[in-house]
Scaffold this motif. Structure first.
Motif, PDB file in Angstrom:
ATOM      1  N   TYR A 129      33.178  52.648  44.385  1.00 36.81           N
ATOM      2  CA  TYR A 129      33.259  52.062  45.734  1.00 36.81           C
ATOM      3  C   TYR A 129      32.031  52.357  46.599  1.00 36.81           C
ATOM      4  CZ  TYR A 129      35.196  50.996  50.374  1.00 36.81           C
ATOM      5  OH  TYR A 129      35.412  50.512  51.649  1.00 36.81           O
ATOM      6  N   PRO A 130      31.512  53.580  46.601  1.00 39.29           N
ATOM      7  CA  PRO A 130      30.369  53.868  47.492  1.00 39.29           C
ATOM      8  C   PRO A 130      29.085  53.099  47.147  1.00 39.29           C
ATOM      9  CG  PRO A 130      31.395  55.911  46.729  1.00 39.29           C
ATOM     10  CD  PRO A 130      31.995  54.798  45.931  1.00 39.29           C
ATOM     11  N   ILE A 131      28.949  52.594  45.920  1.00 40.84           N
ATOM     12  CA  ILE A 131      27.663  51.989  45.530  1.00 40.84           C
ATOM     13  C   ILE A 131      27.727  50.485  45.292  1.00 40.84           C
ATOM     14  CG2 ILE A 131      26.826  54.146  44.526  1.00 40.84           C
ATOM     15  CD1 ILE A 131      27.268  52.693  41.722  1.00 40.84           C
ATOM     16  N   VAL A 132      28.923  49.888  45.300  1.00 40.41           N
ATOM     17  CA  VAL A 132      29.020  48.467  44.959  1.00 40.41           C
ATOM     18  C   VAL A 132      28.519  47.571  46.085  1.00 40.41           C
ATOM     19  CG1 VAL A 132      30.920  48.802  43.336  1.00 40.41           C
ATOM     20  CG2 VAL A 132      31.423  48.237  45.717  1.00 40.41           C
ATOM     21  N   ASP A 133      28.113  46.370  45.693  1.00 38.57           N
ATOM     22  CA  ASP A 133      27.714  45.361  46.671  1.00 38.57           C
ATOM     23  C   ASP A 133      28.914  44.564  47.153  1.00 38.57           C
ATOM     24  OD1 ASP A 133      24.658  45.500  46.644  1.00 38.57           O
ATOM     25  OD2 ASP A 133      25.200  45.524  44.526  1.00 38.57           O
ATOM     26  N   MET A 134      29.908  44.426  46.294  1.00 38.57           N
ATOM     27  CA  MET A 134      31.156  43.782  46.688  1.00 38.57           C
ATOM     28  C   MET A 134      32.295  44.459  45.940  1.00 38.57           C
ATOM     29  SD  MET A 134      32.485  39.835  46.410  1.00 38.57           S
ATOM     30  CE  MET A 134      31.613  39.235  47.841  1.00 38.57           C
ATOM     31  N   PHE A 135      33.330  44.802  46.686  1.00 38.52           N
ATOM     32  CA  PHE A 135      34.525  45.417  46.113  1.00 38.52           C
ATOM     33  C   PHE A 135      35.666  44.458  46.388  1.00 38.52           C
ATOM     34  CE2 PHE A 135      37.989  48.284  45.437  1.00 38.52           C
ATOM     35  CZ  PHE A 135      37.512  49.273  44.594  1.00 38.52           C
ATOM     36  N   ILE A 136      36.286  43.965  45.329  1.00 41.52           N
ATOM     37  CA  ILE A 136      37.342  42.959  45.475  1.00 41.52           C
ATOM     38  C   ILE A 136      38.693  43.583  45.181  1.00 41.52           C
ATOM     39  CG2 ILE A 136      38.246  40.780  44.541  1.00 41.52           C
ATOM     40  CD1 ILE A 136      35.292  40.045  43.886  1.00 41.52           C
ATOM     41  N   VAL A 137      39.651  43.299  46.056  1.00 42.76           N
ATOM     42  CA  VAL A 137      41.032  43.712  45.834  1.00 42.76           C
ATOM     43  C   VAL A 137      41.897  42.459  45.749  1.00 42.76           C
ATOM     44  CG1 VAL A 137      40.781  45.977  46.921  1.00 42.76           C
ATOM     45  CG2 VAL A 137      41.456  44.032  48.332  1.00 42.76           C
ATOM     46  N   GLU A 138      43.086  42.627  45.175  1.00 42.54           N
ATOM     47  CA  GLU A 138      43.969  41.485  44.992  1.00 42.54           C
ATOM     48  C   GLU A 138      45.224  41.576  45.860  1.00 42.54           C
ATOM     49  OE1 GLU A 138      44.056  39.986  40.839  1.00 42.54           O
ATOM     50  OE2 GLU A 138      42.862  41.776  40.405  1.00 42.54           O
ATOM     51  N   TRP A 139      45.281  42.620  46.667  1.00 44.11           N
ATOM     52  CA  TRP A 139      46.407  42.826  47.585  1.00 44.11           C
ATOM     53  C   TRP A 139      45.858  43.246  48.946  1.00 44.11           C
ATOM     54  CZ3 TRP A 139      51.089  41.491  45.751  1.00 44.11           C
ATOM     55  CH2 TRP A 139      51.272  41.476  44.371  1.00 44.11           C
ATOM     56  N   GLU A 140      46.385  42.696  50.004  1.00 38.30           N
ATOM     57  CA  GLU A 140      45.942  43.032  51.356  1.00 38.30           C
ATOM     58  C   GLU A 140      46.144  44.518  51.664  1.00 38.30           C
ATOM     59  OE1 GLU A 140      43.901  42.206  54.737  1.00 38.30           O
ATOM     60  OE2 GLU A 140      44.193  40.852  53.054  1.00 38.30           O
ATOM     61  N   GLU A 141      47.196  45.110  51.096  1.00 42.64           N
ATOM     62  CA  GLU A 141      47.477  46.539  51.324  1.00 42.64           C
ATOM     63  C   GLU A 141      46.323  47.426  50.858  1.00 42.64           C
ATOM     64  OE1 GLU A 141      51.553  44.621  50.462  1.00 42.64           O
ATOM     65  OE2 GLU A 141      49.462  44.325  49.906  1.00 42.64           O
ATOM     66  N   MET A 142      45.577  46.964  49.869  1.00 45.00           N
ATOM     67  CA  MET A 142      44.478  47.769  49.334  1.00 45.00           C
ATOM     68  C   MET A 142      43.306  47.891  50.314  1.00 45.00           C
ATOM     69  SD  MET A 142      45.313  49.171  46.531  1.00 45.00           S
ATOM     70  CE  MET A 142      43.825  49.647  45.679  1.00 45.00           C
ATOM     71  N   LYS A 143      43.272  47.052  51.332  1.00 44.01           N
ATOM     72  CA  LYS A 143      42.199  47.166  52.322  1.00 44.01           C
ATOM     73  C   LYS A 143      42.368  48.427  53.178  1.00 44.01           C
ATOM     74  CE  LYS A 143      40.025  43.748  53.859  1.00 44.01           C
ATOM     75  NZ  LYS A 143      39.552  42.614  54.602  1.00 44.01           N
ATOM     76  N   LYS A 144      43.556  49.019  53.166  1.00 41.22           N
ATOM     77  CA  LYS A 144      43.760  50.310  53.831  1.00 41.22           C
ATOM     78  C   LYS A 144      43.085  51.412  53.010  1.00 41.22           C
ATOM     79  CE  LYS A 144      48.132  48.950  55.882  1.00 41.22           C
ATOM     80  NZ  LYS A 144      49.362  48.467  55.294  1.00 41.22           N
ATOM     81  N   VAL A 145      43.055  51.242  51.697  1.00 44.83           N
ATOM     82  CA  VAL A 145      42.437  52.207  50.793  1.00 44.83           C
ATOM     83  C   VAL A 145      40.919  52.000  50.753  1.00 44.83           C
ATOM     84  CG1 VAL A 145      42.365  53.028  48.402  1.00 44.83           C
ATOM     85  CG2 VAL A 145      44.544  52.288  49.397  1.00 44.83           C
ATOM     86  N   TYR A 146      40.505  50.728  50.694  1.00 42.52           N
ATOM     87  CA  TYR A 146      39.090  50.354  50.601  1.00 42.52           C
ATOM     88  C   TYR A 146      38.752  49.439  51.778  1.00 42.52           C
ATOM     89  CZ  TYR A 146      39.709  51.704  45.649  1.00 42.52           C
ATOM     90  OH  TYR A 146      39.986  52.357  44.484  1.00 42.52           O
ATOM     91  N   PRO A 147      38.399  49.997  52.934  1.00 41.71           N
ATOM     92  CA  PRO A 147      38.193  49.184  54.141  1.00 41.71           C
ATOM     93  C   PRO A 147      37.124  48.097  54.013  1.00 41.71           C
ATOM     94  CG  PRO A 147      38.245  51.524  54.688  1.00 41.71           C
ATOM     95  CD  PRO A 147      38.262  51.428  53.199  1.00 41.71           C
ATOM     96  N   LYS A 148      36.088  48.304  53.188  1.00 42.20           N
ATOM     97  CA  LYS A 148      35.027  47.298  53.061  1.00 42.20           C
ATOM     98  C   LYS A 148      35.355  46.232  52.010  1.00 42.20           C
ATOM     99  CE  LYS A 148      31.964  50.368  52.010  1.00 42.20           C
ATOM    100  NZ  LYS A 148      30.790  51.101  51.593  1.00 42.20           N
ATOM    101  N   ALA A 149      36.522  46.326  51.404  1.00 42.47           N
ATOM    102  CA  ALA A 149      36.889  45.414  50.318  1.00 42.47           C
ATOM    103  C   ALA A 149      37.144  44.000  50.838  1.00 42.47           C
ATOM    104  CB  ALA A 149      38.139  45.922  49.598  1.00 42.47           C
ATOM    105  N   VAL A 150      37.019  43.057  49.915  1.00 42.64           N
ATOM    106  CA  VAL A 150      37.335  41.647  50.175  1.00 42.64           C
ATOM    107  C   VAL A 150      38.581  41.327  49.373  1.00 42.64           C
ATOM    108  CG1 VAL A 150      36.503  39.288  49.869  1.00 42.64           C
ATOM    109  CG2 VAL A 150      34.885  41.106  50.445  1.00 42.64           C
TER     110      VAL A 150
END
Length: 156
Positions: A129-150
């Protein structure tokens, strides 16, 4: 027109089984691109990737220092040879050395957190997570875990 545009070379890296299936489902994206795969040299991977360029990585790899060292050396060799400018993974452990070595050589990184994680991170996700250019999640709840995720929703 800019004819100096660098051609995209794609590396798809992941464990065999579900992670590899996840990446294979992105076929509409990767099918017309120059690409190579990094995964375990197992029957399911050989079958799925028949006719594709594939580099084997060491397994079992989860929580194994030995596997991390071997796969880091392999990542260095493969990335120096192939020079991908985009690396995509949905996990698991083999993604870590390929992402870190790839970043050192200027590759863009996209990580897709696995579908079955709804509100807790994977070990691989936390480490890249700290080094990626894009972090993709498949559930909206995961944005609490990974705030910069799409959140792109389900790939399945």
């Amino acid at each position: 027109m800019n004819n100096n545009k660098k051609k995209l070379k794609l590396c798809l890296v992941g464990s065999s089984g579900g992670h590899l299936t996840h990446l294979y489902m992105l076929k509409p994206f990767w099918k017309d691109k120059e690409r190579f795969w990094v995964t375990f040299d197992k029957e399911d991977a050989r079958s799925l990737l028949q006719g594709e360029e594939m580099y084997p990585c060491y397994y079992p790899s989860n929580r194994s220092i030995k596997a991390l060292i071997i796969n880091t050396v392999r990542a260095l060799k493969v990335i120096l040879k192939e020079r991908p400018n985009l690396i995509i993974s949905s996990g698991a452990a083999p993604a870590i050395p390929f992402f870190y070595i790839g970043k050192l050589f200027g590759a863009k990184l996209i990580y897709i957190e696995v579908f079955d994680r709804i509100d807790k991170p994977t070990m691989t996700g936390k480490l890249v997570y700290p080094i990626v250019d894009m972090f993709i999640v498949e559930w909206e709840e995961m944005k609490k875990v990974y705030p910069k995720a799409v959140n792109l929703g389900s790939i399945f």
